[in-house]
Design an enzyme around this catalytic site. Structure first.
Site, PDB file in Angstrom:
ATOM      1  N   HIS A 211       0.597  -1.191  -0.066  1.00  0.00           N
ATOM      2  CA  HIS A 211      -0.024   0.045  -0.230  1.00  0.00           C
ATOM      3  C   HIS A 211       0.907   1.317   0.052  1.00  0.00           C
ATOM      4  CE1 HIS A 211      -3.465   2.307   0.671  1.00  0.00           C
ATOM      5  NE2 HIS A 211      -2.769   3.215   1.468  1.00  0.00           N
TER       6      HIS A 211
ATOM      7  N   HIS B 135      -4.761   4.390  -3.459  1.00  0.00           N
ATOM      8  CA  HIS B 135      -3.925   3.290  -3.468  1.00  0.00           C
ATOM      9  C   HIS B 135      -3.090   3.602  -4.887  1.00  0.00           C
ATOM     10  CE1 HIS B 135      -2.388  -1.189  -2.800  1.00  0.00           C
ATOM     11  NE2 HIS B 135      -1.805  -0.579  -3.926  1.00  0.00           N
TER      12      HIS B 135
ATOM     13  N   HIS C 151      -1.906   3.727  -8.215  1.00  0.00           N
ATOM     14  CA  HIS C 151      -2.224   2.807  -9.204  1.00  0.00           C
ATOM     15  C   HIS C 151      -1.924   3.328 -10.649  1.00  0.00           C
ATOM     16  CE1 HIS C 151      -5.868   5.120  -8.314  1.00  0.00           C
ATOM     17  NE2 HIS C 151      -6.049   5.369  -9.544  1.00  0.00           N
TER      18      HIS C 151
HETATM   19  P1  AMP Z   1      -8.591   7.117 -10.315  1.00  0.00           P
HETATM   20  O1  AMP Z   1      -9.551   7.845 -10.799  1.00  0.00           O
HETATM   21  O2  AMP Z   1      -7.294   7.579 -11.207  1.00  0.00           O
HETATM   22  O3  AMP Z   1      -8.289   7.006  -9.016  1.00  0.00           O
HETATM   23  O4  AMP Z   1      -8.819   5.632 -10.901  1.00  0.00           O
HETATM   24  C1  AMP Z   1      -9.389   4.743 -10.084  1.00  0.00           C
HETATM   25  C2  AMP Z   1     -10.105   3.714 -11.223  1.00  0.00           C
HETATM   26  O5  AMP Z   1     -10.398   2.628 -10.385  1.00  0.00           O
HETATM   27  C3  AMP Z   1     -11.075   4.151 -12.008  1.00  0.00           C
HETATM   28  O6  AMP Z   1     -10.655   4.081 -13.495  1.00  0.00           O
HETATM   29  C4  AMP Z   1     -12.304   2.948 -11.578  1.00  0.00           C
HETATM   30  O7  AMP Z   1     -12.956   2.604 -12.738  1.00  0.00           O
HETATM   31  C5  AMP Z   1     -11.403   1.939 -11.194  1.00  0.00           C
HETATM   32  N1  AMP Z   1     -12.065   0.782 -10.221  1.00  0.00           N
HETATM   33  C6  AMP Z   1     -12.660   1.141  -9.041  1.00  0.00           C
HETATM   34  N2  AMP Z   1     -13.160   0.263  -8.708  1.00  0.00           N
HETATM   35  C7  AMP Z   1     -12.682  -0.936  -9.276  1.00  0.00           C
HETATM   36  C8  AMP Z   1     -12.959  -2.347  -9.171  1.00  0.00           C
HETATM   37  N3  AMP Z   1     -13.491  -2.874  -8.378  1.00  0.00           N
HETATM   38  N4  AMP Z   1     -12.213  -3.098 -10.135  1.00  0.00           N
HETATM   39  C9  AMP Z   1     -11.646  -2.592 -11.166  1.00  0.00           C
HETATM   40  N5  AMP Z   1     -11.528  -1.323 -11.303  1.00  0.00           N
HETATM   41  C10 AMP Z   1     -11.965  -0.412 -10.436  1.00  0.00           C
HETATM   42 ZN    ZN Z   2      -3.992  -0.404  -0.318  1.00  0.00          ZN
END
Ligand code: AMP
Ligand code: ZN
Length: 118
Positions: free
Chosen positions: A45, A96, A98
């Site tokens: 994390h 987190h 990403h």
């Molecule tokens: P951000 O807006 O940059 O924080 O990106 C978060 C991303 O996570 C978004 O594109 C969401 O569609 C994606 N997201 C949220 N929940 C999930 C999930 N359970 N599985 C896969 N993607 C997700």
């Molecule tokens: Zn995390």
């Protein structure tokens, strides 16, 4: 810790895996904005790009190694984009670290594409 992506990396919440190694997990974004839209996360994390330090930055390198492997295995020869959003102004919704891997379409560049100013 109540973190969605920690739970996904641990397999406690289902996801569609596209890549995994000791350090990194890659999976399909649930709401894709491109024909190919994956998320690549360090398993450890880190709340966002603002929390990258000398102690954890090797994990960022692992993320980019994974992106290159995924691009090769998925045949993304025509290109891909890797983006991370950090903080509210950038629209970070999951705290987190990403990286979005986007591909499969010709993407724009410039303020209208990536940096709208209100
Ligand atoms: P951000 O807006 O940059 O924080 O990106 C978060 C991303 O996570 C978004 O594109 C969401 O569609 C994606 N997201 C949220 N929940 C999930 C999930 N359970 N599985 C896969 N993607 C997700
Ligand atoms: Zn995390």
């Amino acid at each position: 810790m109540d973190c969605l992506f920690c739970k996904i990396a641990a397999g406690e919440i289902p996801s569609t895996k596209v890549y995994e190694d000791e350090y990194v997990y890659g999976f399909k974004d649930i709401a894709p904005i491109a024909p190919v839209h994956y998320l690549i996360i360090p398993k450890e994390h880190i709340s966002g790009a603002s929390e990258i330090t000398a102690d954890n930055s090797a994990l960022v390198a692992k993320v980019f190694e994974a992106a290159a492997k995924i691009a090769k295995s998925e045949g993304l020869e025509s290109g891909f984009r890797v983006i991370t959003n950090c903080g509210d102004d950038a629209g970070q919704t999951v705290k987190h670290l990403h990286f979005h891997l986007l591909a499969g379409v010709k993407m724009g560049w410039g303020s209208e594409a990536v940096c709208p100013v209100e």
